[in-house]
Design a protein around this motif. Structure first.
Motif, PDB file in Angstrom:
ATOM      1  N   UNK A  42       0.846  -1.354   0.051  1.00  0.00           N
ATOM      2  CA  UNK A  42      -0.027  -0.091  -0.129  1.00  0.00           C
ATOM      3  C   UNK A  42       0.883   1.145   0.030  1.00  0.00           C
ATOM      4  N   UNK A  43       2.143   1.146   0.117  1.00  0.00           N
ATOM      5  CA  UNK A  43       3.038   2.235   0.065  1.00  0.00           C
ATOM      6  C   UNK A  43       2.811   3.204  -0.893  1.00  0.00           C
ATOM      7  N   UNK A  44       2.453   2.904  -2.345  1.00  0.00           N
ATOM      8  CA  UNK A  44       2.179   3.831  -3.452  1.00  0.00           C
ATOM      9  C   UNK A  44       1.146   4.730  -2.928  1.00  0.00           C
ATOM     10  N   UNK A  45      -0.253   4.044  -2.631  1.00  0.00           N
ATOM     11  CA  UNK A  45      -1.401   4.482  -2.346  1.00  0.00           C
ATOM     12  C   UNK A  45      -1.257   5.553  -1.361  1.00  0.00           C
ATOM     13  N   UNK A  46      -0.280   5.229  -0.257  1.00  0.00           N
ATOM     14  CA  UNK A  46      -0.291   6.192   0.977  1.00  0.00           C
ATOM     15  C   UNK A  46       0.364   7.492   0.493  1.00  0.00           C
ATOM     16  N   UNK A  47       1.522   7.212  -0.423  1.00  0.00           N
ATOM     17  CA  UNK A  47       2.301   8.353  -0.754  1.00  0.00           C
ATOM     18  C   UNK A  47       1.391   9.163  -1.471  1.00  0.00           C
ATOM     19  N   UNK A  48       0.811   8.673  -2.295  1.00  0.00           N
ATOM     20  CA  UNK A  48      -0.063   9.493  -3.220  1.00  0.00           C
ATOM     21  C   UNK A  48      -1.190  10.112  -2.585  1.00  0.00           C
ATOM     22  N   UNK A  49      -1.722   9.429  -1.581  1.00  0.00           N
ATOM     23  CA  UNK A  49      -2.595  10.150  -0.810  1.00  0.00           C
ATOM     24  C   UNK A  49      -2.102  11.528   0.135  1.00  0.00           C
ATOM     25  N   UNK A  50      -0.794  11.481   0.296  1.00  0.00           N
ATOM     26  CA  UNK A  50      -0.089  12.493   1.130  1.00  0.00           C
ATOM     27  C   UNK A  50       0.352  13.553   0.232  1.00  0.00           C
ATOM     28  N   UNK A  51       0.915  13.180  -0.993  1.00  0.00           N
ATOM     29  CA  UNK A  51       1.573  14.249  -2.025  1.00  0.00           C
ATOM     30  C   UNK A  51       1.295  14.091  -3.068  1.00  0.00           C
ATOM     31  N   UNK A  52       0.461  13.362  -3.553  1.00  0.00           N
ATOM     32  CA  UNK A  52      -0.027  13.271  -5.096  1.00  0.00           C
ATOM     33  C   UNK A  52       0.728  12.314  -6.269  1.00  0.00           C
ATOM     34  N   UNK A  53       1.767  11.795  -5.682  1.00  0.00           N
ATOM     35  CA  UNK A  53       2.539  11.314  -6.818  1.00  0.00           C
ATOM     36  C   UNK A  53       3.742  10.522  -5.864  1.00  0.00           C
ATOM     37  N   UNK A  54       4.454   9.446  -6.337  1.00  0.00           N
ATOM     38  CA  UNK A  54       5.705   8.804  -5.871  1.00  0.00           C
ATOM     39  C   UNK A  54       6.736   9.244  -7.160  1.00  0.00           C
ATOM     40  N   UNK A  55       8.003   9.713  -6.625  1.00  0.00           N
ATOM     41  CA  UNK A  55       8.997   9.732  -7.390  1.00  0.00           C
ATOM     42  C   UNK A  55      10.417   9.714  -7.124  1.00  0.00           C
ATOM     43  N   UNK A  56      10.805   9.731  -5.771  1.00  0.00           N
ATOM     44  CA  UNK A  56      12.235   9.996  -5.136  1.00  0.00           C
ATOM     45  C   UNK A  56      12.593   8.610  -5.135  1.00  0.00           C
ATOM     46  N   UNK A  57      12.029   7.717  -4.529  1.00  0.00           N
ATOM     47  CA  UNK A  57      12.736   6.188  -4.663  1.00  0.00           C
ATOM     48  C   UNK A  57      12.860   5.560  -5.911  1.00  0.00           C
ATOM     49  N   UNK A  58      11.838   5.796  -6.821  1.00  0.00           N
ATOM     50  CA  UNK A  58      11.953   5.161  -8.291  1.00  0.00           C
ATOM     51  C   UNK A  58      13.067   5.770  -8.818  1.00  0.00           C
ATOM     52  N   UNK A  59      13.177   7.134  -8.760  1.00  0.00           N
ATOM     53  CA  UNK A  59      14.278   7.578  -9.391  1.00  0.00           C
ATOM     54  C   UNK A  59      15.770   7.063  -8.869  1.00  0.00           C
ATOM     55  N   UNK A  60      15.807   6.703  -7.621  1.00  0.00           N
ATOM     56  CA  UNK A  60      16.906   5.848  -7.268  1.00  0.00           C
ATOM     57  C   UNK A  60      17.105   4.472  -7.908  1.00  0.00           C
ATOM     58  N   UNK A  61      15.930   3.775  -7.966  1.00  0.00           N
ATOM     59  CA  UNK A  61      15.920   2.684  -8.456  1.00  0.00           C
ATOM     60  C   UNK A  61      16.344   2.532  -9.846  1.00  0.00           C
ATOM     61  N   UNK A  62      15.974   3.509 -10.689  1.00  0.00           N
ATOM     62  CA  UNK A  62      16.310   3.581 -12.228  1.00  0.00           C
ATOM     63  C   UNK A  62      17.866   3.917 -12.114  1.00  0.00           C
ATOM     64  N   UNK A  63      18.425   5.076 -11.243  1.00  0.00           N
ATOM     65  CA  UNK A  63      19.928   5.038 -11.528  1.00  0.00           C
ATOM     66  C   UNK A  63      20.540   3.722 -10.843  1.00  0.00           C
ATOM     67  N   UNK A  64      19.952   3.168  -9.812  1.00  0.00           N
ATOM     68  CA  UNK A  64      20.627   1.757  -9.585  1.00  0.00           C
ATOM     69  C   UNK A  64      20.890   0.789 -10.852  1.00  0.00           C
ATOM     70  N   UNK A  65      19.811   0.858 -11.459  1.00  0.00           N
ATOM     71  CA  UNK A  65      19.679  -0.265 -12.620  1.00  0.00           C
ATOM     72  C   UNK A  65      20.519   0.086 -13.669  1.00  0.00           C
ATOM     73  N   UNK A  66      20.677   1.593 -13.894  1.00  0.00           N
ATOM     74  CA  UNK A  66      21.794   2.169 -14.789  1.00  0.00           C
ATOM     75  C   UNK A  66      22.879   1.913 -14.443  1.00  0.00           C
ATOM     76  N   UNK A  67      23.492   1.963 -13.183  1.00  0.00           N
ATOM     77  CA  UNK A  67      24.658   1.626 -12.678  1.00  0.00           C
ATOM     78  C   UNK A  67      25.096   0.177 -12.957  1.00  0.00           C
TER      79      UNK A  67
END
Length: 316
Positions: free
Chosen positions: A219-244
């Motif tokens: 439910x993490x994404x639902x909780x974050x979206x309910x609080x701030x409208x979107x998720x972004x920071x952690x998935x940004x780090x995931x993308x950078x990790x895959x790129x590395x």
């Protein structure tokens, strides 16, 4: 010639720019090309980001179009359309997103035919499979971020519970990046010690507490979206990790979305299983032993994805 130091990002929304910032800050590229249908936004984001070069190191950041991706080694796709009205059903929304992906696939096959594609748009499993069907490049060069983010959330919460570093927690969320995902408790371990039926750092394995913990992951994404409208920071780090992982040919085992071809009795569905990722994209799969409930859950997750895939003719 493909240049892994040249990275394209399609879609400069919250996720695309979180990924761009992580890549820029971690010095994972020497050139970032930002593409968005809102050209002015892409130009502003590029200008804003590149002003930080004296603080992190040289990296050219510019807005561009698909032809500017020529020679890029990796392209991150964060683009997609949102629900047009409350009455629009999931299948119609998927059709509109796949229409966007048809255009993207056509342009990427023309200008960056050898680049590895990393799909971050949601629903990531279905859109990863769509890109595999739409693009002429080999499937191993098309990877979805999958449950890597869910796994990061899972390890974070387990680390908090046991009061250890998340780096010392080895546990996976597999299947769909969504409500049908599964936690693989049978192989979850800390410091080599299985968490099930053991007391670690003075904390016992409490089934009720672990069920609550897994619900918090789902439910993490639902909780974050309910609080701030979107998720972004952690998935940004995931993308950078895959790129590395790809850039340095680390051959790390990551829970990313890939096409299954008989693994666990599942075929023609993209979902997350532990996968060896390197400079050539998908290298191989690691198949942990799943208990009966986990295997059943993974197959149900695949079935959840198979229904819309068949309706969209994406199982070829």
């Amino acid at each position: 010639m493909m240049d892994i130091q040249k990275i394209g990002i399609i879609g400069t929304g919250y996720v695309g720019m979180a990924a761009a910032f992580a890549i820029f800050q971690q010095q994972l590229a020497t050139e970032l090309v930002l593409i968005d249908k809102n050209v002015s936004r892409a130009e502003g984001e590029a200008l804003d980001l590149m002003h930080g070069q004296p603080l992190v190191g040289r990296c050219t950041v510019r807005a561009g179009d698909f032809e500017d991706l020529e020679g890029a080694g990796l392209v991150i796709i964060c683009a997609g359309v949102s629900q047009s009205s409350p009455d629009e059903n999931r299948l119609d929304l998927l059709k509109r997103n796949i229409s966007v992906f048809e255009m993207i696939a056509r342009e990427l096959d023309r200008y960056a035919p050898n680049a590895l594609l990393l799909i971050a748009s949601n629903p990531v499993d279905i859109l990863t499979q769509a890109m595999q069907c739409l693009s002429a490049r080999p499937r191993q060069l098309i990877i979805g971020t999958g449950t890597y983010l869910d796994t990061s959330r899972f390890r974070t919460l387990l680390a908090q519970y046991y009061d250890v570093s998340p780096n010392s927690v080895h546990a996976y969320i597999l299947g769909e990046h969504g409500d049908s995902e599964i936690a693989v408790w049978s192989s979850a371990a800390i410091g080599g010690l299985p968490v099930q039926e053991n007391t670690i750092n003075g904390r016992e394995f409490d089934v009720e507490k672990m069920d609550t913990l897994f619900c918090r992951v789902k439910n993490a994404a639902y909780d974050i979206i309910a609080s701030k409208g979107h998720t972004n920071w952690a998935i940004g780090l995931v993308i950078a990790g895959i790129l590395r992982t790809i850039r340095d040919d680390q051959r790390r085992i990551l829970p990313v979305s890939v096409r299954l071809e008989g693994e666990y009795g599942i075929e023609n569905v993209c979902l997350s299983i532990p996968t060896i990722v390197g400079s050539q994209g998908i290298e191989n799969h690691i198949l942990p032993d799943l208990n009966e409930d986990e295997l059943k859950g993974l197959r149900l997750s695949a079935q959840t994805l198979l229904e819309p895939l068949e309706a969209l003719n994406l199982t070829h």
